[in-house]
Scaffold this active site. Structure first.
Site, mmCIF file in Angstrom:
data_model
loop_
_atom_site.group_PDB
_atom_site.id
_atom_site.type_symbol
_atom_site.label_atom_id
_atom_site.label_comp_id
_atom_site.label_asym_id
_atom_site.label_seq_id
_atom_site.Cartn_x
_atom_site.Cartn_y
_atom_site.Cartn_z
ATOM 1 N N ARG A 143 14.968 -18.398 45.377
ATOM 2 C CA ARG A 143 15.278 -16.848 45.725
ATOM 3 C C ARG A 143 16.754 -16.624 46.045
ATOM 4 O O ARG A 143 17.320 -17.650 46.223
ATOM 5 C CB ARG A 143 14.378 -16.380 47.180
ATOM 6 C CG ARG A 143 12.932 -16.459 47.095
ATOM 7 C CD ARG A 143 12.390 -16.095 48.601
ATOM 8 N NE ARG A 143 10.918 -16.131 48.453
ATOM 9 C CZ ARG A 143 10.056 -17.061 48.792
ATOM 10 N NH1 ARG A 143 10.661 -18.244 49.333
ATOM 11 N NH2 ARG A 143 9.023 -16.871 48.733
ATOM 12 N N LYS A 167 11.301 -18.051 53.228
ATOM 13 C CA LYS A 167 10.754 -17.080 54.112
ATOM 14 C C LYS A 167 9.908 -17.805 55.650
ATOM 15 O O LYS A 167 9.306 -18.677 55.369
ATOM 16 C CB LYS A 167 9.785 -15.953 53.432
ATOM 17 C CG LYS A 167 10.532 -15.428 52.323
ATOM 18 C CD LYS A 167 9.305 -14.282 51.963
ATOM 19 C CE LYS A 167 10.218 -13.351 50.680
ATOM 20 N NZ LYS A 167 9.240 -12.281 50.214
ATOM 21 N N HIS A 232 16.215 -12.375 40.556
ATOM 22 C CA HIS A 232 14.656 -12.536 40.847
ATOM 23 C C HIS A 232 13.852 -12.490 39.498
ATOM 24 O O HIS A 232 13.019 -13.351 39.179
ATOM 25 C CB HIS A 232 14.062 -11.363 41.506
ATOM 26 C CG HIS A 232 12.972 -11.526 42.260
ATOM 27 N ND1 HIS A 232 13.021 -12.471 43.337
ATOM 28 C CD2 HIS A 232 11.423 -11.076 42.290
ATOM 29 C CE1 HIS A 232 11.722 -12.583 43.858
ATOM 30 N NE2 HIS A 232 10.946 -11.686 43.302
ATOM 31 N N ARG A 235 14.042 -16.207 38.640
ATOM 32 C CA ARG A 235 13.036 -16.824 39.388
ATOM 33 C C ARG A 235 11.556 -16.561 38.551
ATOM 34 O O ARG A 235 10.857 -17.556 38.504
ATOM 35 C CB ARG A 235 12.981 -16.543 40.508
ATOM 36 C CG ARG A 235 11.762 -16.910 41.504
ATOM 37 C CD ARG A 235 12.186 -16.507 43.043
ATOM 38 N NE ARG A 235 10.792 -16.260 43.699
ATOM 39 C CZ ARG A 235 10.455 -17.529 44.465
ATOM 40 N NH1 ARG A 235 11.036 -18.547 44.525
ATOM 41 N NH2 ARG A 235 9.434 -17.260 45.270
ATOM 42 N N HIS A 258 5.497 -19.702 47.876
ATOM 43 C CA HIS A 258 4.544 -18.751 48.393
ATOM 44 C C HIS A 258 3.435 -19.180 49.487
ATOM 45 O O HIS A 258 2.815 -20.361 49.452
ATOM 46 C CB HIS A 258 3.666 -18.319 47.069
ATOM 47 C CG HIS A 258 4.472 -17.408 46.188
ATOM 48 N ND1 HIS A 258 4.214 -17.337 44.593
ATOM 49 C CD2 HIS A 258 5.756 -16.908 46.200
ATOM 50 C CE1 HIS A 258 4.922 -16.866 44.037
ATOM 51 N NE2 HIS A 258 6.042 -16.345 45.092
ATOM 52 N N TYR A 267 1.509 -14.371 38.132
ATOM 53 C CA TYR A 267 2.051 -14.940 36.666
ATOM 54 C C TYR A 267 1.340 -15.343 35.695
ATOM 55 O O TYR A 267 1.531 -15.736 34.620
ATOM 56 C CB TYR A 267 2.994 -16.340 37.040
ATOM 57 C CG TYR A 267 4.119 -15.965 38.131
ATOM 58 C CD1 TYR A 267 5.508 -15.422 37.670
ATOM 59 C CD2 TYR A 267 4.317 -16.110 39.355
ATOM 60 C CE1 TYR A 267 6.488 -15.158 38.243
ATOM 61 C CE2 TYR A 267 5.260 -15.856 40.204
ATOM 62 C CZ TYR A 267 6.393 -15.132 39.563
ATOM 63 O OH TYR A 267 7.465 -14.761 40.395
#
Length: 292
Positions: A143, A167, A232, A235, A258, A267
């Site tokens: 990210r 995150k 992004h 990515r 994730h 995806y």
């Protein structure tokens, strides 16, 4: 804010590792509903049902986010014994469709890298740095925020991995390709020093805004539409092209950081053709048909 809301947010932080931005968004959503309906612990199901009208002018994605926050909150209340019933069934369902990620084709990625490599051959610090940046965005799927805040200590000496804090403060190991290691070595040789960050700027680190600008400018020089290129998007290209190459979805989830595999599954839309071919070639009935 009510005690129950504070307890819910504390649970999200402690048990789920929710990021500060996520907690702030949940707090805003719950605070707004509590301001309109009163104490959320005692609110009636019919009152929640009226939120659909209040949210009628909002975008479907916004409605879906607000409703999700409330559903999780009331699930928490039931689990903790704050309420014996769950009134969230009355909440509106926006039916928001998640947007498919923008992606770059292999040819577009090649054009972007060809230009960056050509410019880096000149040896200027800015060009060498830019090559290292895009190698890590596309080669490791970082990210923008993760890339910008990378400390120098995260760069491996021998092991081909970066230690990345994602995150919610969750750390993960991210592989570094041979190309990226070469680009990093070139940048480290020109690194100005005096900073703990891998990509320093004005006493701290390069900003996400500046990274966006650098990529847009590179896209123009590479003959690409600048609107198509962003950190992004690179990515997304990393994830999409790995999946095309046969990567396992669970592995991809780990690489991308994730928390929920449902986020990674978006995806799979780009790989429909490969999946159809796989079924036609590998399914037992297909093999039987070929033998016949």
């Amino acid at each position: 804010m009510s005690e129950a809301v504070d307890a819910f947010l504390a649970m999200l932080a402690a048990e789920r590792g929710a990021a500060a931005n996520t907690l702030a968004a949940y707090r805003r959503d719950l605070e707004a509903v509590e301001g309109a309906l009163g104490n959320l612990v005692t609110v009636k199901q019919a009152d929640l049902g009226g939120l659909g009208q209040q949210w009628s002018d909002l975008a479907p994605a916004t409605v879906a986010r607000k409703a999700s926050a409330l559903r999780q909150f009331y699930g928490f209340l039931v689990d903790e014994g704050w309420r014996s019933d769950d009134p969230s069934a009355a909440l509106p369902r926006a039916g928001a469709r998640r947007q498919l990620p923008k992606i770059l084709s292999h040819a577009e990625v090649e054009a972007l890298f060809s230009r960056a490599e050509k410019e880096a051959q000149g040896g200027t610090a800015s060009a060498v740095r830019l090559l290292a940046l895009i190698e890590l965005l596309y080669g490791s799927g970082l990210r923008a925020s993760e890339l910008m805040s990378l400390p120098l200590s995260a760069v491996p000496r021998d092991a081909p991995f970066l230690t990345v804090t994602g995150k919610g403060g969750q750390a993960r190991m991210v592989p570094v390709s041979g190309r990226a290691k070469t680009a990093l070595a070139g940048w480290l040789a020109l690194h100005p020093g005096g900073s703990k960050y891998l990509f320093p700027s004005r006493g701290k680190h390069l900003t996400r805004v500046r990274l966006f600008q650098l990529l847009k400018e590179l896209a123009v020089r590479a003959g690409l539409t600048p609107e198509k290129v962003s950190p992004h998007v690179l990515r997304h290209a990393f994830a999409t092209h790995l999946l095309e190459g046969g990567a396992d979805l669970r592995v991809l989830q780990t690489l991308l950081g994730h928390a929920d595999i449902a986020t990674t599954q978006i995806y799979t839309h780009v790989d429909a053709a490969r999946l159809v071919t796989l079924v036609n070639e590998r399914h037992p009935l297909a093999e039987k048909r070929q033998r016949d």
